[in-house]
Structure formats: C-alpha cells, structure tokens
Design a protein around this motif. Structure first.
Motif, short mmCIF file in Angstrom:
data_model
loop_
_atom_site.label_atom_id
_atom_site.label_comp_id
_atom_site.label_asym_id
_atom_site.label_seq_id
_atom_site.Cartn_x
_atom_site.Cartn_y
_atom_site.Cartn_z
N ASN A 228 0.82 -1.22 0.00
CA ASN A 228 0.00 0.00 0.00
C ASN A 228 0.85 1.26 0.00
O ASN A 228 0.48 2.29 -0.54
N VAL A 229 2.09 1.17 0.60
CA VAL A 229 2.96 2.36 0.61
C VAL A 229 3.42 2.68 -0.80
O VAL A 229 3.38 3.83 -1.24
N GLY A 230 3.88 1.65 -1.48
CA GLY A 230 4.32 1.86 -2.85
C GLY A 230 3.18 2.35 -3.74
O GLY A 230 3.38 3.18 -4.63
N ALA A 231 2.00 1.80 -3.53
CA ALA A 231 0.85 2.23 -4.31
C ALA A 231 0.57 3.72 -4.09
O ALA A 231 0.23 4.45 -5.02
N ALA A 232 0.76 4.15 -2.83
CA ALA A 232 0.54 5.58 -2.55
C ALA A 232 1.57 6.43 -3.26
O ALA A 232 1.24 7.50 -3.82
N PHE A 233 2.89 5.98 -3.24
CA PHE A 233 3.92 6.74 -3.95
C PHE A 233 3.65 6.77 -5.45
O PHE A 233 3.80 7.80 -6.10
N LEU A 234 3.24 5.64 -6.00
CA LEU A 234 2.95 5.59 -7.44
C LEU A 234 1.76 6.51 -7.79
O LEU A 234 1.76 7.20 -8.81
N ALA A 235 0.75 6.46 -6.95
CA ALA A 235 -0.41 7.32 -7.18
C ALA A 235 -0.02 8.79 -7.15
O ALA A 235 -0.47 9.60 -7.97
N SER A 236 0.85 9.13 -6.20
CA SER A 236 1.31 10.51 -6.10
C SER A 236 2.05 10.94 -7.37
O SER A 236 1.89 12.06 -7.86
N ALA A 237 2.89 10.00 -7.88
CA ALA A 237 3.65 10.33 -9.09
C ALA A 237 2.74 10.48 -10.30
O ALA A 237 2.88 11.40 -11.12
N LEU A 238 1.80 9.58 -10.44
CA LEU A 238 0.95 9.58 -11.64
C LEU A 238 -0.06 10.72 -11.63
O LEU A 238 -0.66 11.01 -12.66
N LYS A 239 -0.25 11.32 -10.50
CA LYS A 239 -1.11 12.51 -10.49
C LYS A 239 -0.48 13.64 -11.29
O LYS A 239 -1.18 14.51 -11.82
N GLU A 240 0.89 13.62 -11.35
CA GLU A 240 1.59 14.67 -12.08
C GLU A 240 2.07 14.18 -13.44
O GLU A 240 2.26 14.98 -14.35
N ASN A 241 2.31 12.92 -13.55
CA ASN A 241 2.79 12.37 -14.81
C ASN A 241 1.66 12.33 -15.84
O ASN A 241 0.58 11.81 -15.56
N ASP A 242 1.93 12.87 -16.99
CA ASP A 242 0.92 12.87 -18.03
C ASP A 242 1.38 12.10 -19.26
O ASP A 242 0.91 12.34 -20.37
N CYS A 243 2.32 11.18 -19.04
CA CYS A 243 2.88 10.43 -20.15
C CYS A 243 2.62 8.94 -20.02
O CYS A 243 2.38 8.26 -21.01
N LEU A 244 2.70 8.40 -18.83
CA LEU A 244 2.55 6.97 -18.62
C LEU A 244 1.15 6.52 -19.04
O LEU A 244 0.15 7.13 -18.66
#
Length: 1411
Positions: free
Chosen positions: A144-160
């Motif tokens: 769940n920690v990693g999922a939170a970090f990934l979610a945080s990143a993808l909120k700003e990432n507009d390429c993945l």
C-alpha cells in the motif's frame, strides 16, 4: 570474488557501450545470479547477469550511469527489465539519470525489493519523466505504501499509459490511493492489478467508471491460496464491463459509479450474488444512465424485491435494449413487475418503456405461477417493441400455459425470436398445434428455440422448424383489389329527417317495438323497448341511431337532430356515393304537440321542401350518382285532426305538388304515410315499407367487398370481447385482420406489406361508406359505435362553450392546448363513474384531428404543429348591432351580388357551406411567386403586394383592423368582412330554410374596379366550394347595399345578371345606354321599407359586363350579316368577337392576382378602343338598320313565296314548345318518337311578327318520321333568321326571348351531324339548332331557290294535314286555338295570319278574308 572471465565479459560490454558499437533496444538485468556475464539474445537485445559480489554491484551502478551518457543508448534503447534487484538509492539515482536522458518506453521490475526511500525516489523519477509509457511491478513488494507513492507520481505524470502491479498486495488503502490518482490522471490507458484480495477492485473500477475514463482495467485475485481468478474486467474498446466476483458493498459502489457513466454499454454480472440493496442502487442507474444498452444479471440470486427495483428503473430508462435475468430466484410477482413497463393496460395508455428489445427470465428456482403467466400474456398482447423473449429452464408452467402464450402471439407484430430452452411444459399435441396455428397467422416470428424441451427431444419440433423455413419465402404477388370478391351489401341506413317536435324519436321507438315483436331480441333489448314510452316525454337532443335486424339485413335508423344548432352536422352524416340508404321526411301537422296549434299547409310544405332540397343538394355534391335518392314522406300527429278538414286536404295537395316538382331529382314513394307515432299499430305499414325498401335498395346499390359483410360480424365480436369499446386504434384493426381475416393477412415477413395495408384501408373505407364505421385514413382509428360517437361526442362538440371557458377575446381562434383543455372539461364527467367516458377510448388530440377532418374547425397553418384553430361555431353573431359601412362619402359606389343555386327551387347551399367559406378566405395563401407577374408601376402590383404582406401574420391581421391600406378580414357568425385596398366587402349568409350568399361592396373607386375585385376574388372562392352545384349571379338593388337593408327585406330586390344582359340585347341599339330596371316597393306590416324605383343598367353593370353585351350584339349582327349575304364593312377599330380570349381564373389568391391583372390589361385595351359607350352604341344603330331592312325582306319572302299555294289557308310560322317543371322550353331537336309537344304559331304581320300571348296551341302527341322529314328544312331557314332577330332585339317575335336557350352546345353536336341530309328518322334541326347550323354552313352551302320552295311546300303541306287531323282547318278553329285571323294587305294583296291587336290597330292596311 569475480573471475577474470566474468570481468572480461562485463568490460567488453562497457567498452562496446562507450564505443557505441552496439545498437541495443532492450536490456535485461538479472542480479543475485551465481555467476556474472552477458549474452546477446538478438541483435538488439542483451541479458546481463550480475552476481552478489560487491565489486560487481558497483559495476551495475556504473553501467546505469554509462547508459545514461551513451548517445547511442539514448536514441535506441526502448525497454529495460530488472530482475531480483535490491535497490539502493545510488542505483536508483543512476536509473533516474538514465530515464531522464533516454527514450525508454517500458520499464519492468520483477521480484525487486524497494524500501520506503527507494519507492519515494521511484515516485520522483516518474513525476519528472515524460517518456516512459509502461511500467510494471511484479512481486516487488509495492504494498500500500508503494501504491501511494505511485499514485502521487501519476497525479503529475501525463505520459505513462500503462501500469501493472502483479502478485502484490496493495490492499484497500493502496487501491483507494490509486482511485484518487485515476480521478486526476486522464492519460493512463491500462491498469492491471493482481492482488491477494478482491476488495482492491472496487475503488479502482468505480473511479474509472465515475470519471468516464477510457481506461482498460483488469483486476485479478487469488484469496487464501485459491486458484487465481479474475474479479473485474473493463474493456473500453467494446464498452463492456464484466464483473466476476464482488461483495455486496463493492457491487453497490460500482452500481453508483454507473449512474452518469457514458463509456459502458454492456454490463455483465453473471454469477455475482446480488441482493435487493444493490438492486435499489441499480434502479437509480437505469433511471439516470443514457448509454447502457445491455445488462446481464443471470444467476445473481435476485429475488422478487430486487427484480421489482430493476423493473421500476425500466419505467424511466430510455436506452437499455437487452436485459437477461434468467437463472434467478424470483416468483410470478417479480415477473409481473418486470413486464409491467413493457405492457399496456388500456388503449389510451402508452407503453412506458419502448427501447427494451430483448428480455429473458426463468430458471429452475423461478416460480412464474398464475400472476406471472397473466403478465406474460398481457405483455405479448400489447407490447410493440420487444423482438426477443426468452423463458429458460422453467418447471412451473404447464402445457396449457404455453398454448395461451402462443395464441397471444397471434396478435403480436413485433416479436421475432422466442426461446423456450429447457421448459418442461413445452410438450404434447396441443402445444404443437398452437405453435403451428400461430405460425400460420403471425408472419413476423423468425425463430423459436425449443432446445432441451420435451417437444424437441421427442422429434415433434421438426414440423415447426420446417414451417419457419417456409416463412422465409414470400407469397406470389396478387392484384391489390381485383381478387377481392364483391357481393350485395347487407346493411341499409334509414335517415329520419324533420324539424324539431316532428315526432322522429317517438316514431323510431314505435318501429323498434314492431321489430322486437317480429324478431326475438335479447332480454335487455326488450326491457329497453318497454321503457321507451318514458323517453317519449323528453325532447331528444342530438342525433340518435337505432339498429335492427331483419333476417340477414341490418337496418340502422339515423335520427337527424331537428334543432338548428345541429344542422351543420347534417352534411357530415349524408351518405356517400353508392351507400345503401333512403330518407324518411317526417313532418308534424302541429307546431308543438303540447299546445295543439295546427300548421298551415304552407308551413307543412316549407318543412318538407327544406329537407327535399337538402337531400337533392347533398346528392349533387357526390362525384357520381348511381341512383336517385329514395324519399318517403311521413305525416305525424294525424290522430289529432279531423281527416275531412280543409287544412288536411290542402296539405295533401301541397305534397302532391312537391312530388311533381321534384320528379327527376328524387325517387318519391307514391304513398304518404299518415300515422300516430306513439302507436306501434299505426306504424305497422310504415315498418313493412322500411323493410321492403331496404331490401330493394340493397339490390340496386353497387356491390361491396365480401369481406365487409364478414368484418361486420368480426368487429361486433371484437367489441363484445373488449368491454363493448366504441373505438379501436388502427393497430388493433391490423391485428384483428391478421388473426381473423385470412385475405387481409400478411403471410410472410417478405410479403408486400404496402399492398396488404392498401387492402385493409380499402375495406375500412368501404365499411365507412356503408355506415358501419367512421374511418378516415389520416386519423389512425375507427369509430365502431356510430351512435355513441354522434350522440356523445359530435353533439357535444357542436355545443362547446368556448367563450365561457376562455378569458381572452378569441374571435373564433383558439390554440390546440386550450381546445384540448376545454374538450376534457366538457366531455369528461367530474363524478367518477359517470359521464360519456369519451377519454377512455379517445384522446383529446384524436378529437381535434376528427374535428379537422369533419371541418368543424380549421388549422391556420397546417405545417405548424402549434397553429391556431378557427372554430366557426364559436363566432359571435353580431346581433343587436346595426351594421354600417366604414366609409360614407358622397362619391361612394355601392354594388351587390346575390348568389343562389341555379335551380334554387330544388337546391340550396347547405348549412355546412358557410364555415368552409370562412376558412377558405382566411387560409388561402397568397404565394410570393405571383407577385412577379406584375410590373412595379402597376396598381394591381401595389394592391396585391399589400395583400400578401398582410397575409403573413394572418391571426394578427384579423385581430387588428387598423391598417386600411392592405387586406383585412373580420369574421362573425354569418358575415365575412373584407377590406382590400379601400374596397369594403361584406359576404353574408342569408336564408333560414335554404341558404344563399350576398356579396355587398362599398368603395370610393369606380364601379368597374369594385366589381372586378368581387368577380376575381370573392365569387371564384365561393364557386370553388360548390361541388356539383352551380350558382347564378344576381344584381342586388344598390339602395339595399347602401343602407345595408336586412336580408328579409331585400330577398326580392335583385335581378338575374343574365336576364339583365338579355334585356339589353333585346332593346334597340339606341336604347341600350339608357335602359332602366325598375324595383318593386317593400313594406312591413304596412310600413314602407323601400319605395319603388329604378336604376340604369349602366349603374348596375361594370364596364366589363357592358362590353360583353356589346360584343354579343356585334357577334349576332355579324352572323346575321353573313346569313343575309351582306358584306361587312371593314373597320380596323372594331373588335372581332371571335378573338375574345377564353380565360379561366383559379379560385386562389394567386390565381386571382394573375387573373385580375389580365382583366386590368384588357380594360385598358377596351378604354383605348372605346372612348365612350354611347359612341359605340351609335355605330351599332347604323349596322342594325341595314340588317333589319334585309331581314324583313327575307322573312316576307319566306312567308309569301307562293301566294297561290292553297291561298294561305293556314298560318306558316310555327314553333314547338315542351312544358317541363312549370316552365316552357323551345324545342331545339326534333327526334322521331318525341311526345307531349305543343305547336304554336306567330302573328305574321309584316315587320312586327311576335308571339301571341295566352295562345292555346295544338298538342302533338308523338313525332313521326314524316314530321321530321317535312319540318327540318323549313325550320332550318325560318327559325334561323327568327333566332337572330330575337337576339338583336328586332321585335319580330316579342315574348319568345325566354324560350331560346344558349346556342353553344347545340352548334357543337349539330355542326357535323346528318341533320341536313334529309334521312328519315335522323335528328332534325329544330328552331335554334337549325339556326346554328345555318350560321356555320350558310356561307358555303347555299340552297338553290327551287330547293327552298320545295322544302317550304313540304312543310306547308304537313301543317295543313296536321291541322286537318286535329279538326282545326277552318278560320274559326284557328282563331280559337292560335288567336290568328286571315287577312289580305291592301297594297300588295299578300295573305297573312295576324293577331287581334294588329287586326284592330292596322284595320286601314288590311282586309279580313275569312275561310
């Protein structure tokens, strides 16, 4: 410690990368390996193995940095894979540098290990990266920690675009964080999660659905060591959401996210255990969602409550097309609710859901039961949209239930596929027979699925499938209507016509008792007949219809209402062409039975004459008459008078006169029935007459389709089965024809449906004509109970109190919505259970369309659905207001025209005519294209341009009559007021028992321009509505127009326009301009209303009319000059009457505009040719003088061609007359076999020959061949010149002008006939006909003098012989019969036969020489 070889391999890789000799697209790193090294799988991919040696791990970090700085790797490297890497911060920084400086698209982490710091670094890398498209974590301890970090990143990432997390447990917290990311991120296209718990699927898929993301979602789980299975799958490519396994709360959350979703079109939740809580949420989904097309809820354990929620959502849903509910656990209650939105429970109710096309239910645990089967039958019978129905694996329905289902399918035209898979009740011969019968009737069923049913397993379904295969073939086309057999009709209508209080209803009740006594009526009908005497005390309001059965003949008595407010409906009720019907005209001998005031014979005659004229007028409107209307006269209240009374005898004489008068117009029954309408014994003979006449008429009228007689009984049975409904929708009629009438059945879905529909409409129209139903193509329904419609609907429509229920001034106009509201208020009872129940069978919009069709109201603009309606019956009468012209200047011109039927004694304008005329004036559009016909300087252009501009907003123009420069209209009950460019016109309806039209005009313009508008605009519009009736134009006294004298005083103050023109033609030329027409005085109870007076003809006729008279005079003079062989003086300024254009003007505003412009141009030409009418007349005087001298010379020669011929013992100037309908007509054709002619003789005094008044004449019983042969040549010569003399007013035969008809028709068929060949028995030219032939042939076929003398001798000899046979050979006999005496002229000795007046006045010129 790493071996040297391992180092060499790794060093080689480094060197190759530094030298950029490798072109790698994909590199896979495998750490924690037993040995280190590298090997190249393909030209563009390489695997690098690194052991746990610390020195080699440094190599891994160095290698990542080298890759980041290598130019070749920056451009070519696309994929990176990391296996079993335990990441440290330094390594991740190198990875970040590599990802930032390269074009890598895919990064895969398999069995990696990340601590919290490393996961945070990965998050930062993704935040700034704009290249990587796909990243996958597999068994990498993301949690769940990693999922939170990934979610945080993808909120700003507009390429993945793709994220995969395999074999990890992100938990509910991680799933929630990812769901929040999904709400923000719109670029992620695919999300795949493999979790140990299925709970992770709920927030992920809910977020995707709620935000309408086009993101492919796959969620897998493997709980408690179970086999891996899919939880949720959403594929936006086919818009399908498949849910395999969710708990109740998860299902509810997903359902909530579907409410406003637009990406899911197919939802499949097969096997998911659902409860009513979910169904409650899903109801809201169905009500809100507009994109969901297919829902599969099979085997979801839904029970009744859950299905009820789903069904409730279907009421508002307008998108769902397929719903599959088989394999659940609901009962018949659930089935009933499920099918409710797909069913109709009233003909006026609309189906709630019309988009659902396919529905299935059933299962071993579904108990359909009694309630369920009833709902299924109702849905099948009334549904119009479902094409697929499935009942699966049912064990509760019995074979007879399936028999009922298939019989209900006979009336269904929408279902195409029926599946009964696994239903145990589909067995037995009865089910098989029901299926075959249904397939015989219903051509629309394409497939019946009987898999796993007893009928299939026993092999009995083969015939069914064979029949379904045959339905693929179309039937051969047949002629649309010719193959429909014809037969004698079995239904006859008797129309009771008469004024109010005539006793029509009482008579109808007595006839009913006679019918009931001779035939066994149902008990209810007998009771109804017994209570009829109570009804007799009440005055009947509205039309009533009673139906009786006489053997196989159906007799309907239509009691037409006698109240004046219902007269406008009589035209509607009049039978159409070929309808089996006859009329009983009923008249009472008393004004009101209660006060015993006897009617005068004149009143009785007036009553009967109105209805006779009504019958004749309406029968003439028919396109073709196959037989004369049959009429019987009935006199009621005969028991209250003395049979020997003088009034009774006078009434009988009046009826006899009417019978003679209407001979040839109606088929009058010779017996007049005098009855006491209250006594059934008194009407026994009349009842027998009705029966006999009905059968006679049924044999004489045109035959009808055999189907009509069959359908009468079928429709009666249908009403009995449907609670005696008085009306049926056209769809219901289609279903009835499909089931009950094989010739009107569609046998295959490939048949020509249009041809079958045409047959059905033809049969329905035939039923309408014979009075069984009321049907019009445009309405979409049939009235089966004419008595109900006439009594409960039409009678109330005529008496609508619109003015009381609308506050605004409507001037006859009302909106459709307001009228619908008024109809509901007027026809619907406020007390439940009472009233006419009209709206249980018809809607308010149906009534409005019926009113439009029956011309009870009119649309202002048919193309506008919100158009206002004109209802003539609500117009105010304008009583109490003295009518006045809007202008009153000294130079005003007043003109009026009285229009009545050509044969006004037999016909009149019926009560329904004037409302149609009001609508015609208001709603005839003036098309812009006709404005192009006029030049810009034309006065007509200005006039009609203003007229068009005013017709754009018609209702506003009627409501506001302030602008006097254009065309404005105003309507009253019996008046149309029109103002066209300053010309004020009133079109008034006149008469009480027989109608006519008065057109009154007032203007400051000249008479010609005023009358031109009347003739080009008003009269053509009136004439266009008079189908089968010709109107004659009469000139109204101008004083009556100026003072707007009430119609009752001016009813005799007019002269026929044709007679006025003939009068001008009969006077000498010098008297034409000053000819006067005198008017009789009018008084009321001794009080003078109008004094005697006169008007000049030039003040009554327009210049156009006067010019027509002059042209006709020129024409007659020209023909006479040709006959007398006098050359005409060529005068270039003199118009040639033969060149007159024969223009015809269309009775529309456009046609009027075009025709009026033509008339204006002609008038200009006339004004240029003739500066003064007096000057034209002076030219005629000289021309007449020359012709008359020659005419007298020729006439004297004919009379005295041989003085010695029997010394003129008999007169020679004869003519023949026939008396018809109280008028004398000059015979134009003498045919062998003609009877009842009377021979008359003219006074022969030279230059003053004339008709002898009150001459008895001599009757000629029959014309034989000798008479034809002897008289034809003589009449050709003599009567030809006599006719022309009459036409130019030469006073040769004063008094005969009324006898001479128009020559045009006679010339047309006599010009090329064998009349002049002298063949015995051929049609001989009589007076006028011979004259016309002579005019055509005289110039080229001149007879020799010897032939003329021979013809005249033959005629003279025939006259002598004829008079001798009639014992009229002496002078005394001739004087008695012909009023002529034989004399000799003193100056030349010629013999002539002259009248007593000349015998006295010219005694000094003659000597009497009696025989």
């Amino acid at each position: 410690m790493a071996s040297d070889q391992e180092w060499k391999d790794l060093q080689w890789v480094l060197q190759a990368m530094e030298s950029e000799s490798l072109n790698l697209h994909s590199i896979s790193f495998y750490l924690s390996q037993p040995t280190s090294g590298c090997y190249q799988e393909t030209e563009n991919s390489m695997n690098i193995n690194i052991s746990n040696d610390d020195s080699l791990l440094c190599f891994f970090s160095h290698f990542l940095v080298l890759l980041a700085t290598s130019k070749s790797s920056q451009s070519t490297l696309k994929n990176l894979e990391f296996h079993q890497v335990e990441w440290e911060m330094e390594q991740l920084q190198g990875l970040g540098l590599l990802l930032d400086n390269s074009n890598i698209k895919q990064v895969v982490f398999k069995r990696n290990k990340f601590d919290a710091g490393c996961l945070s670094e990965v998050s930062e890398i993704l935040k700034r990266n704009r290249v990587v498209k796909e990243i996958m974590f597999s068994a990498s301890g993301v949690r769940n920690v990693g999922a939170a970090f990934l979610a945080s990143a993808l909120k700003e990432n507009d390429c993945l675009e793709e994220l995969q997390i395999w074999e990890d447990s992100i938990g509910s917290k991680g799933a929630e964080e990812l769901s929040k990311m999904i709400e923000v991120n719109s670029t992620l296209k695919s999300l795949t999660i493999f979790d140990s718990n299925s709970i992770t699927a709920t927030p992920l898929v809910s977020a995707v659905l709620a935000r309408n993301r086009a993101m492919e979602v796959h969620v897998w789980s493997g709980e408690n060591g179970e086999k891996t299975s899919k939880v949720v799958e959403f594929v936006p490519g086919n818009n399908t959401l498949r849910i395999y396994r969710l708990d109740v709360s998860g299902s509810c959350r997903v359902a909530c996210s579907l409410g406003m979703n637009s990406t899911v079109k197919s939802l499949d939740m097969t096997g998911v255990r659902l409860k009513s809580k979910w169904a409650k949420e899903f109801r809201w989904v169905l009500e809100q969602n507009q994109s969901l097309k297919e829902v599969t809820l099979s085997k979801t354990c839904l029970k009744d409550k859950g299905v009820i929620y789903v069904a409730a959502g279907l009421f508002k849903n307008q998108s769902l097309e397929s719903l599959y509910l088989h394999g659940n656990r609901f009962s018949g209650i659930g089935v009933e609710h499920l099918l409710c939105p797909l069913s109709r429970f009233s003909s006026l109710q609309s189906q709630a859901n019309v988009t659902l096309k396919s529905v299935t239910f059933g299962g071993r645990r579904t108990k359909i039961g009694r309630d369920g089967i009833a709902a299924i039958l109702q849905m099948i019978t009334t549904n119009e949209t479902v094409t697929r129905l499935g009942i699966y694996d049912d064990e509760s329905l019995r074979p007879d239930d399936f028999v009922r289902i298939f019989r209900s399918l006979q009336k269904n035209a929408s279902l195409r596929h029926l599946s009964l898979q696994g239903c145990r009740g589909v067995r037995g011969e009865l089910v098989q027979q029901a299926i075959m019968e249904t397939l015989q009737v219903n051509p629309w069923i394409e497939d019946i699925d009987l898999e796993r049913t007893p009928l299939k397993t026993t092999g009995k379904a083969d015939g069914i499938y064979q029949k379904l295969g045959q339905k693929e073939k179309s039937e051969p086309d047949m002629d649309l209507l010719k193959d429909m057999p014809l037969t004698e009709p079995k239904s006859c209508r008797v129309f009771f016509c008469g004024q109010e209080y005539a006793g029509k209803t009482t008579l109808c009740n007595s006839i009913s008792q006679n019918f009931s006594s001779s035939s066994k009526l149902p008990y209810v009908e007998q009771v109804r007949t017994l209570v009829n005497p109570v009804e007799q005390a009440v005055r009947t309001v509205g039309m009533k219809i009673k139906t009786f059965k006489d053997e196989e003949t159906k007799i309907s008595i239509w009691n037409l209402a006698g109240q004046h407010e219902f007269y406008s409906l009589h035209d509607i009720m009049f039978p159409g062409h070929g309808s089996a019907s006859f009329f009983l005209i009923i008249s009472s001998l008393f004004r009101k039975p209660n006060n015993k005031e006897p009617k005068t014979p004149e009143e009785v005659e007036e009553d009967l004459q109105y209805w006779l004229r009504f019958v004749v007028s309406n029968s003439r409107r028919a396109v073709q008459q196959c037989m004369l209307p049959n009429v019987t006269v009935v006199i009621t209240h005969f028991d209250k008078i003395n049979q020997a009374s003088e009034n009774m005898q006078l009434a009988v004489n009046s009826i006899q006169k009417l019978r003679d008068k209407f001979q040839g117009f109606v088929d009058f029954y010779p017996t007049v029935f005098t009855i006491d309408a209250r006594s059934s014994a008194s009407v026994t003979k009349l009842t027998h007459h009705i029966r006999k006449t009905s059968k006679t008429i049924l044999q004489r009228v045109p035959r009808v389709y055999q189907l009509c007689n069959d359908l009468i009984q079928i429709l009666s049975d249908w009403r009995s089965e449907n609670y005696n409904k008085p009306a049926m929708k056209w769809k219901e009629f289609d279903e009835l024809c499909q089931v009950k009438v094989p010739p009107l059945r569609i046998r295959s879905r490939h048949d020509n449906k249009e041809s079958i529909e045409m047959r059905r409409r033809a049969v329905a129209t035939c039923l309408h004509h014979i009075g069984e139903v009321i049907y019009f193509d445009e309405l979409g329904f049939l009235i089966l109970d004419c008595e109900w419609f006439c009594g409960e609907v039409l009678s109330k429509l005529v008496k609508l109190e619109v003015r009381k229920q609308t506050s605004a001034e409507n001037n006859g106009f009302i909106s459709k919505k307001e009228l619908e509201k008024i109809l509901r208020g007027s026809l619907q009872s406020q007390i439940p259970g009472l009233g006419s129940k009209v709206f249980e069978n018809l809607e308010a919009s149906d009534l409005i369309r019926m009113m439009l069709k029956l011309e009870l109201c009119y649309e202002q603009d048919p193309s506008d659905p919100n158009s206002l309606l004109l209802i003539p019956s609500i117009l105010e009468e304008g009583r109490g207001k003295t009518p006045k012209w809007q202008i009153n200047a000294p130079d005003c011109v007043y003109a009026g025209r009285h229009l009545q039927c050509d044969n006004a004694s037999h016909m009149f304008l019926t009560p329904g005519f004037f409302p149609r005329l009001q609508a015609r004036f208001l709603f005839s559009p003036l098309l812009p294209k006709f404005l192009g016909c006029f030049s810009g300087s034309s006065s007509a252009f200005s006039l009609f341009k203003n007229l068009y501009l005013k017709t754009v907003h018609l209702h506003n123009r009627i409501m506001a009559l302030k602008n006097q420069h254009g065309a404005t209209y105003n309507l009253e009950k019996y008046v149309i007021s029109i103002n066209i460019n300053g010309i004020y016109i009133r079109v008034e309806l006149g008469g009480q028992l027989g109608y006519y039209i008065d057109v009154l005009a007032c203007s400051t313009k000249n008479l010609t321009e005023t009358l031109r508008v009347v003739h080009q605009l008003i009269i053509p519009a009136i004439q266009s509505l008079c189908n089968g009736v010709t109107l004659t134009e009469n000139v109204i006294r101008p004083e009556c127009v100026r003072n707007l004298t009430p119609p009752r005083y001016r009813k005799n103050q007019f002269v026929t326009l044709l007679l006025l023109k003939q009068a001008l033609l009969s006077v000498p030329a010098d008297g034409m301009y000053d000819y006067q027409h005198t008017w009789d005085p009018v008084s009321d109870s001794g009080k003078p209303i109008l004094r005697a007076g006169f008007d000049f003809a030039r003040d009554l006729l327009s210049d156009d009319d006067f010019r027509e008279v002059l042209h006709r005079r020129y024409h007659d003079l020209h023909n006479l000059a040709v006959e007398l062989q006098i050359p005409r003086e060529d005068n270039p300024d003199e118009p040639d009457p033969s060149n007159e254009p024969d223009g015809k003007v269309e009775p529309t505003f456009g046609g009027i505009a075009k025709g009026l412009e033509t008339v204006l141009q002609r008038l200009k030409i006339i004004e240029q040719e003739i500066k003064d009418v007096k000057q034209e007349i002076q030219g005629l005087r000289y021309y007449e003088h020359r012709l008359l001298i020659e005419l007298h010379r020729k006439m004297n020669y004919i009379v005295n061609y041989n003085v010695q011929l029997e010394e003129r013992k008999v007169p020679s100037m004869i003519y023949f007359v026939r008396t018809e309908n109280y008028s004398r007509k000059l015979i134009t054709n003498i045919i062998s076999g003609m009877t009842a002619l009377r021979m008359h003789m003219l006074c022969e005094f030279r230059r003053e020959m004339h008709v002898v008044e009150d001459q008895l004449g001599c009757e000629m019983m029959q014309v034989d061949n000798r008479a034809v042969k002897s008289l034809a040549p003589y009449m050709t010569k003599f009567m030809k010149m006599l006719t022309f003399a009459l036409k130019i007013g030469a006073h040769l035969a004063t008094g005969m002008g009324q006898l001479i008809p128009d020559l045009s028709r006679e010339v047309a068929h006599l010009a090329e006939s064998s009349v002049m060949t002298g063949a015995a028995g051929a049609v001989a030219a009589g007076a006028v006909g011979a004259a016309a032939i002579g005019g055509l042939q005289g110039s080229r076929n001149r007879s020799r003098p010897g032939d003329i003398q021979q013809d005249l001798r033959a005629a003279q000899q025939w006259i002598v012989d004829f008079l001798r046979d009639r014992r009229c050979s002496t002078g005394r006999d001739i004087a008695e019969k012909f009023g002529l005496w034989r004399v000799r002229y003193r100056d030349d000795g010629h013999i002539a036969w002259i009248c007593r007046r000349h015998l006295t006045l010219r005694a000094h010129e003659i000597i009497e020489v009696p025989i």
